[in-house]
Design a protein around this motif. Structure first.
Motif, short mmCIF file in Angstrom:
data_model
loop_
_atom_site.label_atom_id
_atom_site.label_comp_id
_atom_site.label_asym_id
_atom_site.label_seq_id
_atom_site.Cartn_x
_atom_site.Cartn_y
_atom_site.Cartn_z
N LEU A 1 -5.02 -102.37 -97.37
CA LEU A 1 -6.10 -103.30 -97.01
C LEU A 1 -5.50 -104.60 -96.51
O LEU A 1 -6.11 -105.30 -95.70
N ALA B 1 -4.83 -105.57 -86.34
CA ALA B 1 -5.89 -105.96 -85.41
C ALA B 1 -5.81 -107.45 -85.11
O ALA B 1 -6.04 -107.88 -83.98
N ALA C 1 -12.70 -100.46 -102.78
CA ALA C 1 -11.66 -101.07 -101.96
C ALA C 1 -11.51 -100.32 -100.64
O ALA C 1 -11.35 -100.93 -99.58
N VAL C 2 -11.61 -98.99 -100.72
CA VAL C 2 -11.51 -98.19 -99.49
C VAL C 2 -12.67 -98.51 -98.55
O VAL C 2 -12.50 -98.59 -97.34
N ILE D 1 -14.20 -101.36 -98.19
CA ILE D 1 -13.91 -102.63 -97.49
C ILE D 1 -12.87 -102.38 -96.40
O ILE D 1 -12.94 -102.93 -95.29
N LEU D 2 -11.87 -101.54 -96.73
CA LEU D 2 -10.83 -101.23 -95.75
C LEU D 2 -11.43 -100.61 -94.49
O LEU D 2 -11.09 -100.99 -93.36
N LEU E 1 -14.50 -100.96 -93.43
CA LEU E 1 -15.27 -102.00 -92.73
C LEU E 1 -14.35 -102.83 -91.86
O LEU E 1 -14.62 -103.06 -90.67
N ALA E 2 -13.22 -103.27 -92.47
CA ALA E 2 -12.29 -104.12 -91.72
C ALA E 2 -11.72 -103.37 -90.53
O ALA E 2 -11.60 -103.92 -89.44
N ILE F 1 -14.26 -103.27 -87.76
CA ILE F 1 -14.40 -104.55 -87.06
C ILE F 1 -13.23 -104.76 -86.11
O ILE F 1 -13.41 -105.12 -84.94
N GLY F 2 -12.00 -104.47 -86.61
CA GLY F 2 -10.82 -104.63 -85.78
C GLY F 2 -10.90 -103.77 -84.54
O GLY F 2 -10.62 -104.23 -83.43
N VAL G 1 -13.39 -105.14 -81.95
CA VAL G 1 -12.91 -106.31 -81.21
C VAL G 1 -11.91 -105.88 -80.15
O VAL G 1 -12.00 -106.29 -78.98
N ILE G 2 -10.96 -105.01 -80.54
CA ILE G 2 -9.91 -104.62 -79.58
C ILE G 2 -10.51 -103.78 -78.45
O ILE G 2 -10.16 -103.95 -77.29
N MET H 1 -13.59 -103.84 -77.32
CA MET H 1 -14.42 -104.66 -76.45
C MET H 1 -13.58 -105.39 -75.43
O MET H 1 -13.99 -105.59 -74.30
N LYS H 2 -12.38 -105.77 -75.85
CA LYS H 2 -11.47 -106.48 -74.95
C LYS H 2 -11.20 -105.67 -73.69
O LYS H 2 -11.33 -106.18 -72.59
N THR I 1 -14.15 -105.66 -71.16
CA THR I 1 -14.35 -106.88 -70.37
C THR I 1 -13.21 -107.06 -69.38
O THR I 1 -13.43 -107.44 -68.23
N ASN I 2 -11.97 -106.73 -69.84
CA ASN I 2 -10.83 -106.89 -68.94
C ASN I 2 -10.95 -105.98 -67.73
O ASN I 2 -10.70 -106.39 -66.60
N LYS J 1 -13.39 -107.28 -65.39
CA LYS J 1 -12.82 -108.38 -64.64
C LYS J 1 -11.89 -107.85 -63.55
O LYS J 1 -11.98 -108.23 -62.39
#
Lengths: 475, 190
Positions: A132, A139, B153-154, B156-157, B159-160, B163-164, B167-168, B170-171, B174-175, B178
């Motif tokens: 974790l 990222a 805990a897993v 949350i892992l 989820l994170a 999210i990561g 974000v990557i 989506m980049k 957009t690139n 462009k």
């Protein structure tokens, strides 16, 4: 019963709550003003830091899978402080970034992982905490979204951390096979030092070595540090590394006390190699971030000396050093981060004549570097002093004499490190430059972080009570 | 006795499964087409799940098939198709490297074999119950022998990680947009 859960898991719950607040903020409205959002998040982190001082209790939960004590609360709060300072410093960079809530969500997820890892009493929980705390970091390393070098850093981080996790897991599974338990206390009773257990322990240490980048497991460090955004680099080098070292000390001292003779020699060799090679590579770096990467590798070598102490002093000196390291390294990274965000210049040559236009920033960087080098009036001196003292008073367990060789090598390495830290100070104050960096204006939040860092570097060394307090908690 | 050592059917089965896993693993490493190597990996993982069936932990075996065979290998094959030319052969490894790796493998095998052979394993006590209801109960128990905390805990892992990824990912969109716009603009200029 619920009170107990709330009180003992307070640090974890606070971080989780902030994480979910940010998640709902992100889900709620499409676009938000970045500056008020950043102020709001920083206030939340400040509240998190303050709450770490209140109502700390000791106890275990979840059938001995989670435990906490005053010492662990202190360690978690050091990590909270580091995160808060980094958040303040990255204000300039994040102001123009599109994904602020995501940045903090990932950051807090890694922080939560570190807390679980610190509080774990069990290899399973330890492993989950470790994952974790590293996967979201990969990222984060990619957060300079339009830079290729940032993606490369993320890729290298995820592959090397997957490989090291593999080694670690193999070690853990063999330990489980030979002892039949994952619990630290039972493990310490079951360990007999049979060859298979020693092999699994070596793999275990190799996995750790990757995470806190001791040599020969350091190859990812410089590239990842160079490619990541500076905020992430400082997080990797201070908070993440600090957490791993805290866990390493407590796992070695709790679970592997029976085979202390084995890991004493192992750590001795790794520490000597790490200090020496880290220093030699730091001598020839041109990029500021790479330079700080190798400097942080050699600092790990010094920390390992303290760990070889196998005594409460060893444990206390490591925690004390990491606290000082938070202030001094973040002072240095803060200046680099600010200059990089405003001018996009990161080479050591760019810092020539830095003093001409940026007097205050030059002094901040100089004092932080003095502290990293361990020069007396700054706190870094006291940190290294206690580490060497703990290392020199060694081996009441393995029965050896004081290890003068280790101390001599450490002293020689401190001289080498002085050379390259002073090289930067010379560049800033004495060397001439046709195009010195223009005046860099810092906003309020980075300025607050600089005041905290410099205050910490100058005052902690003289506040003798802090080391005494840590020592009393360790004992 | 003619046969100095004889094996029970269960032992024979074990060695057959182990040979299958190792053989497929070896083929996955040595084949020169990347797509075939993914398929050999798939067979090797099926072999591992057979080993779990042999141990009579049916639930774990099913999880092995669902997660590794059904999920991860399919993912690998997707990414192979997206990034590599799966039909072309990869270059042959130099002889020096082959010899070195053979020695490394032999050393590793002998080393671990010796260590495991010499080790005194303590046999476990009590009966082993790996039924699904037992696993389910333990997964959500907070008390002794409970795994509620790792379970959370897993989550949350995951989820994170999500999210990561978002974000990557989506980049790139957009690139690309462009980049395509720029390309379009350039061609217009020409």
């Amino acid at each position: 019963m619920w009170n107990e859960y709330l009180q003992l898991m307070k640090a974890e719950l606070m971080v989780t709550i902030i994480l979910f607040i940010l998640l709902f903020l992100k889900l709620g409205k499409k676009e938000r003003e970045t500056v008020p959002l950043l102020h709001f998040i920083n206030i939340l982190l400040l509240l998190n830091f303050i709450s770490g001082f209140l109502y700390n209790a000791e106890g275990t939960l979840f059938g001995d899978m989670f435990h906490t004590s005053k010492l662990l609360s202190l360690e978690k709060n050091i990590l909270n402080l580091g995160t808060l300072i980094i958040s303040l410093q990255s204000f300039q960079w994040l102001k123009t970034h599109k994904h602020i809530p995501e940045f903090y969500m990932l950051l807090l997820a890694t922080l939560l992982g570190m807390f679980f890892m610190l509080s774990s009493n069990n290899l399973l929980m330890f492993y989950l905490g470790l994952e974790l705390s590293t996967i979201p970091l990969a990222a984060l390393a990619n957060f300079d979204l339009d830079k290729k070098i940032s993606s490369e850093a993320a890729m290298k981080l995820i592959i090397s951390s997957a490989f090291s996790s593999g080694l670690l897991l193999f070690g853990i599974s063999m330990l489980y096979g030979t002892t039949g338990t994952l619990n630290y206390h039972e493990l310490s009773q079951q360990l007999s030092g049979s060859p298979l257990q020693i092999l699994s322990f070596v793999m275990f240490v190799a996995g750790f070595g990757f995470k806190f980048s001791a040599i020969p497991f350091h190859l990812w460090t410089a590239d990842v540090y160079e490619g990541s955004p500076v905020a992430v680099t400082s997080y990797l080098s201070v908070v993440s590394k600090g957490a791993i070292l805290f866990v390493f000390v407590s796992v070695l001292y709790q679970a592997f006390q029976n085979i202390a003779g084995v890991w004493y020699n192992l750590l001795f060799i790794i520490s000597v190699i790490t200090m020496t090679i880290g220093n030699l590579f730091a001598l020839r770096q041109q990029n500021m971030k790479r330079f700080l990467a190798f400097s942080s590798i050699s600092q790990v070598g010094f920390i390992l000396i303290g760990i070889t102490g196998q005594s409460p002093e060893g444990s206390a000196s490591v925690i004390y050093f990491v606290l000082i390291y938070v202030f001094s390294n973040l002072g240095a990274f803060g200046v680099v981060s600010l200059v990089s965000a405003v001018t996009a210049r990161e080479n050591i040559d760019d810092y020539k004549s830095f003093y001409k236009n940026n007097r205050a920033l030059s002094w901040i960087l100089a004092i932080s570097l003095f502290s990293l080098a361990g020069i007396p009036p700054t706190a870094g001196f006291f940190g290294k002093f206690f580490l060497l003292l703990a290392g020199a008073g060694t081996s009441h367990i393995s029965g050896e004499q004081v290890n003068y060789l280790l101390i001599t090598v450490a002293a020689l390495n401190m001289v080498i490190s002085l050379y390259y830290y002073l090289r930067i100070i010379r560049a800033m104050f004495m060397d001439g430059n046709d195009h010195p960096i223009d005046k860099v204006k810092a906003s309020l939040l980075p300025n607050i972080s600089f005041i905290i860092c410099i205050g910490g570097v100058l005052l902690i060394g003289f506040a003798g009570g802090i080391y005494e307090y840590i020592y009393s908690l360790v004992k | 006795m003619i046969f100095e050592f004889y094996m029970t059917a269960s032992q024979i089965l074990f060695y057959v499964i182990a040979a299958f896993i190792l053989g497929c693993g070896l083929l996955a490493m040595t084949t020169r087409k990347i797509f075939r190597s993914a398929i050999w990996l798939l067979f090797s993982l099926v072999g591992v799940s057979a080993l779990y069936f042999w141990l009579q932990v049916e639930f774990i075996a099913a999880v092995q098939i669902v997660v590794y065979v059904g999920g991860i290998v399919v993912l690998i094959i997707f990414s192979v198709f997206l990034t590599q030319q799966s039909g072309t052969e990869m270059p042959k490894a130099p002889v020096k490297r082959t010899i070195a790796s053979v020695f490394a493998v032999l050393f590793g095998f002998a080393f671990t074999y010796l260590l495991i052979y010499k080790n005194n394993f303590i046999s476990g006590e009590g009966t082993f119950d790996a039924g699904i209801s037992k696993i389910g109960n333990q997964m959500l128990t907070t008390g002794e022998q409970g795994f509620a905390l790792p379970f959370e805990a897993v989550s949350i892992l995951l989820l994170a990680a999500m999210i990561g990824c978002i974000v990557i990912a989506m980049k790139t969109s957009t690139n690309q947009a462009k980049g395509e716009n720029e390309q379009a603009a350039n061609t217009n200029k020409k």
